[in-house]
Every structure is written in structure tokens, then in C-alpha cells.
Design a protein around this motif. Sequence first.
Motif, PDB file in Angstrom:
ATOM      1  N   THR A   1      16.239  10.157  -7.855  1.00 35.30           N
ATOM      2  CA  THR A   1      15.844   9.656  -6.535  1.00 35.30           C
ATOM      3  C   THR A   1      14.396   9.190  -6.518  1.00 35.30           C
ATOM      4  OG1 THR A   1      17.416  11.132  -5.452  1.00 35.30           O
ATOM      5  CG2 THR A   1      15.635  10.263  -4.092  1.00 35.30           C
ATOM      6  N   PHE A   2      13.558   9.807  -7.362  1.00 38.14           N
ATOM      7  CA  PHE A   2      12.133   9.501  -7.385  1.00 38.14           C
ATOM      8  C   PHE A   2      11.728   8.619  -8.559  1.00 38.14           C
ATOM      9  CE2 PHE A   2      11.699  13.910  -5.332  1.00 38.14           C
ATOM     10  CZ  PHE A   2      11.777  13.375  -4.047  1.00 38.14           C
ATOM     11  N   ASP A   3      12.651   8.284  -9.433  1.00 38.51           N
ATOM     12  CA  ASP A   3      12.361   7.565 -10.674  1.00 38.51           C
ATOM     13  C   ASP A   3      12.246   6.077 -10.406  1.00 38.51           C
ATOM     14  OD1 ASP A   3      12.208   6.565 -13.262  1.00 38.51           O
ATOM     15  OD2 ASP A   3      13.830   7.814 -14.038  1.00 38.51           O
TER      16      ASP A   3
ATOM     17  N   ASN B   1       0.820  -1.206   0.000  1.00 38.15           N
ATOM     18  CA  ASN B   1       0.000   0.000   0.000  1.00 38.15           C
ATOM     19  C   ASN B   1       0.858   1.262   0.000  1.00 38.15           C
ATOM     20  OD1 ASN B   1      -2.773  -1.227   0.230  1.00 38.15           O
ATOM     21  ND2 ASN B   1      -1.854  -2.067   2.088  1.00 38.15           N
ATOM     22  N   LEU B   2       1.691   1.375  -1.037  1.00 39.73           N
ATOM     23  CA  LEU B   2       2.605   2.507  -1.162  1.00 39.73           C
ATOM     24  C   LEU B   2       2.321   3.330  -2.426  1.00 39.73           C
ATOM     25  CD1 LEU B   2       5.980   0.919   0.032  1.00 39.73           C
ATOM     26  CD2 LEU B   2       4.306   2.236   1.344  1.00 39.73           C
ATOM     27  N   ARG B   3       1.118   3.241  -2.954  1.00 42.73           N
ATOM     28  CA  ARG B   3       0.703   4.158  -4.002  1.00 42.73           C
ATOM     29  C   ARG B   3       0.596   5.566  -3.397  1.00 42.73           C
ATOM     30  NH1 ARG B   3      -2.549   0.225  -2.743  1.00 42.73           N
ATOM     31  NH2 ARG B   3      -2.818  -1.622  -4.058  1.00 42.73           N
ATOM     32  N   TRP B   4       0.677   6.608  -4.213  1.00 43.70           N
ATOM     33  CA  TRP B   4       0.613   7.932  -3.596  1.00 43.70           C
ATOM     34  C   TRP B   4      -0.734   8.189  -2.911  1.00 43.70           C
ATOM     35  CZ3 TRP B   4      -2.616  11.978  -4.572  1.00 43.70           C
ATOM     36  CH2 TRP B   4      -3.250  12.061  -5.820  1.00 43.70           C
ATOM     37  N   PRO B   5      -1.885   7.687  -3.406  1.00 42.84           N
ATOM     38  CA  PRO B   5      -3.115   7.866  -2.627  1.00 42.84           C
ATOM     39  C   PRO B   5      -3.080   7.148  -1.273  1.00 42.84           C
ATOM     40  CG  PRO B   5      -3.645   7.410  -4.925  1.00 42.84           C
ATOM     41  CD  PRO B   5      -2.182   7.131  -4.757  1.00 42.84           C
ATOM     42  N   ASP B   6      -2.313   6.051  -1.156  1.00 40.51           N
ATOM     43  CA  ASP B   6      -2.173   5.376   0.143  1.00 40.51           C
ATOM     44  C   ASP B   6      -1.406   6.257   1.129  1.00 40.51           C
ATOM     45  OD1 ASP B   6      -3.428   3.031  -0.856  1.00 40.51           O
ATOM     46  OD2 ASP B   6      -1.520   2.361  -1.702  1.00 40.51           O
ATOM     47  N   TYR B   7      -0.319   6.852   0.652  1.00 38.63           N
ATOM     48  CA  TYR B   7       0.413   7.791   1.508  1.00 38.63           C
ATOM     49  C   TYR B   7      -0.482   8.958   1.919  1.00 38.63           C
ATOM     50  CZ  TYR B   7       5.066   5.734   0.658  1.00 38.63           C
ATOM     51  OH  TYR B   7       6.166   4.916   0.622  1.00 38.63           O
TER      52      TYR B   7
ATOM     53  N   LYS C   1       9.577   6.355  -3.028  1.00 40.09           N
ATOM     54  CA  LYS C   1       9.935   7.689  -2.528  1.00 40.09           C
ATOM     55  C   LYS C   1       9.213   8.774  -3.305  1.00 40.09           C
ATOM     56  CE  LYS C   1      14.566   6.605  -0.755  1.00 40.09           C
ATOM     57  NZ  LYS C   1      16.024   6.895  -0.885  1.00 40.09           N
ATOM     58  N   GLY C   2       9.109   8.585  -4.610  1.00 39.70           N
ATOM     59  CA  GLY C   2       8.391   9.551  -5.422  1.00 39.70           C
ATOM     60  C   GLY C   2       6.914   9.590  -5.081  1.00 39.70           C
ATOM     61  N   MET C   3       6.332   8.411  -4.845  1.00 41.44           N
ATOM     62  CA  MET C   3       4.928   8.359  -4.450  1.00 41.44           C
ATOM     63  C   MET C   3       4.700   9.126  -3.145  1.00 41.44           C
ATOM     64  SD  MET C   3       3.097   6.475  -6.641  1.00 41.44           S
ATOM     65  CE  MET C   3       3.376   5.316  -7.998  1.00 41.44           C
TER      66      MET C   3
END
Length: 413
Positions: free
Chosen positions: A382-384, A229-235, A394-396
Motif C-alpha cells: 500500500t505504501f510502496d 508538494n507531497l514529500r513527507w516533509p511537506d505533509y 500514501k507512504g509519505m
Amino acid sequence: MSAPVRRTARLGLVGALTLAVTLLGPAHVPSAGAAGPAATPPPPAKSVVTWAASADRLGDAAGDRSYRLVLRTSTGGKALRIRVSNAFGDRPLVIGSAYAGLHDSGAVLRRGSNKRLTFGDEPSVTLAPGEIRYSDPLPGKVAAMSDLAVSLYVREAGGPASGHGMAMQTSYATSGEHAAEETGGAYTERLGSWFYLDAVTVDADRGAGGVVTLGDSITDGWQSSSDRNLRWPDYLARRLHASPAATVKGVANAGISGNKVLADGAAQSALGRLDRDVLSLPGVRTVVLFEGVNDLKSHSGVTAADLIAGYRDIIDRSHAAGLCVVSGTVLPFKGWSEWDAQAEAVRTEVNEWIRTSGAADAVADFDKVLRSPYDAQRILPTFDGGDHLHPNDKGMQAMADSVALPSLECERG
């Protein structure tokens, strides 16, 4: 954190949800069906979406199958309901039984947690082609950030199956009827998709609301770590849960890999699926609109004016439904095989419009947050995630952290 430009906003103060899980027997609530894949039933009163995964065609359906679908809630509440979908089916779908319980590990559920769901007080439901139905509510409470397993026994099915293809979460399937079982031994097949389930709702605390993230594979979570659960909406959901000032607690992920704003292809276009995947979900206050890169990189001749017209349509329809819109800028993608100078020029013009037009109620400047300071046409390494288009974990997180939480509290009218 970027500072979105807000037109109208209201802040609220509520405590973080701390709700224990007790999924008990069913009680009746009317549910409504509708014909056609674009039609949806009205949401139950007082409900707020706590999880969603937009449906698409998933190949050929099969009957006499059980599915154990693993998901995580965002907001907590009582009266859990599921929404089952035959949106893309061309013949009736018969769900023989449905259960909701707490996920333990693999296909195993926490002992004593698996409870039967009903539909109009009946243990089974038949969905006509194109139909979507809510279950009756389960009395009791479900905690925020709970790992749930929804188990469906599909008795009869054929033609196109409806579901969400790229789940980034392992679920399970088997032949025969095993939805009621809490042990996982029968579930010998591992799945990377969610079948026939497109939303879960709860009756949340008074004043609580939700946000829908409308997007493509970046929102869907590609290149984030599976089963974590590390999609950006999860964060974003974790940030909202931890914030005592936030009244928006529900997060619905309406991302579909490959999706475009203007054209069908990988699922219906964002314009075509907006009513079903966003506007029909209960308790929603705000939409985060973050699509466009697939329109740009497809060499289809889409211009900035074309894409802006699509954005305006989504924004206007969302406003007409009483929702606010946070518009996300399109990420850089130089290094991806379909990148070219023409697409980059359109992306630059579109992002300038997003930042300056005032058409949306706020801006989430994802481009500014993730782009390289050495080459603004590329994602910072770093985010790619490795393909120069999709962010890594990290980008998410950086994307989610850049969303100003007060912009999600925005209310119109």
C-alpha cells in the motif's frame, strides 16, 4: 502514530499563522559571505527557515539566463529573505537581479506581487567561488503555505552550477533578463531543478522555530507526485501548520537523492554537508536524521558500527549547536536490486541501536510504520512507490503522520 522517546522537551502554545502576503520594497540587513563550499554566513537575527533545498553540483553554468523557481513556504512571517549559493562554483557568479512574487500558474505570477530583492541595498550581487549570501529583507508579510516564485537573472556564470537537482517541482528558465516580468511567456524552458537558491527565511512569530529533515531520495520526495508538494516533509509542514500547540512551524527539506551518511557520491556525505545544509539555517530547533539506506545497499562493506559512528557524529555536532535530534529508523528495501541478506542484517542492527541507544532525543520509527506485517523486510505494498525502496504518496503521508509533534519542540540545555 509511533511514540518517540524524548530526553528533553518543551511544549508551547501559539495560534496558527494567518498572515496575508504583501511583498513590498527592500530594507537593508547585513549579509555575509564565506569562502569554500562548507562555509556559510551567520543567519540573520530573528529569522526562521521556511523553505530549503540542499545544493549540489548541477553541471555547467551559463550566463545571461533567467530562472523562475517555484516553491512553497512552510511557516509565515515578515521580512522574507532568500539565500543564494555558489557553494560548488569555481569562479564568480553574478546575479544581475532577483525578485520574489506569488506563483499563479505555469511561469505566470500573481499580478502586482513580484518585488525586487536587493543585496546590501544593491540590485545585483557577485558571489565568489564557494560563497553563500542572504538578500536584504522585504518588508511586509508572507503567509504560511504560500506558493512563491523566486526569479533570478544570472548575468555571468561558468564552471559548475550550484543547485538542487531533483526538485519534484516544475520551474522555468529562459535566455536574457526576464526576472522582473510577471507574465510567463518568455519562460519557454521547463526545469526539474532549482538553480542557485538554497533557502528562504522569514521573521516568524516570537517563539516560532524550525525543523530540518536531513535525508536522501526518500526525504527528497522521489516517487511522490510532482508539483503537488507531497514529500513527507511537506505533509509534516501541513501538520505543524494545522496544530495550534506547535511552535515549530518552519520545515527545511535537506534531502538529496542518493545521499549517504559516510561517503561522498550523490552530493557530499551527510557528515560533510551538515554545517551548510542544517546547522547554518536560522531558527532551527530540531533535526530529523533519516539516512543510511544508500550506505547499506551500495555493497561498500559498511558495517553497523560504521554507520552508528556516523550517526553519533551528526548527533553530537547537532547537540553542540544547541539542536535536538529525532532519529528515523531505516526503511526496509527487499525487492530493490541491491538488497541482500548482509545489508538487511546491518539495517536490523542499526535500527535496534536507533530505537534503544538513547543517543538521539527522540525516535521516529518509520520502519515500523511502513513495513509489511507479512514480511518485515519489505515495504507494505500500500505504501510502496513501485520500486520497493521509495514510498508513494500514501507512504509519505504515513511517515509524516508518525512523527510525534511534541518531539520537534525539544530544546536542549
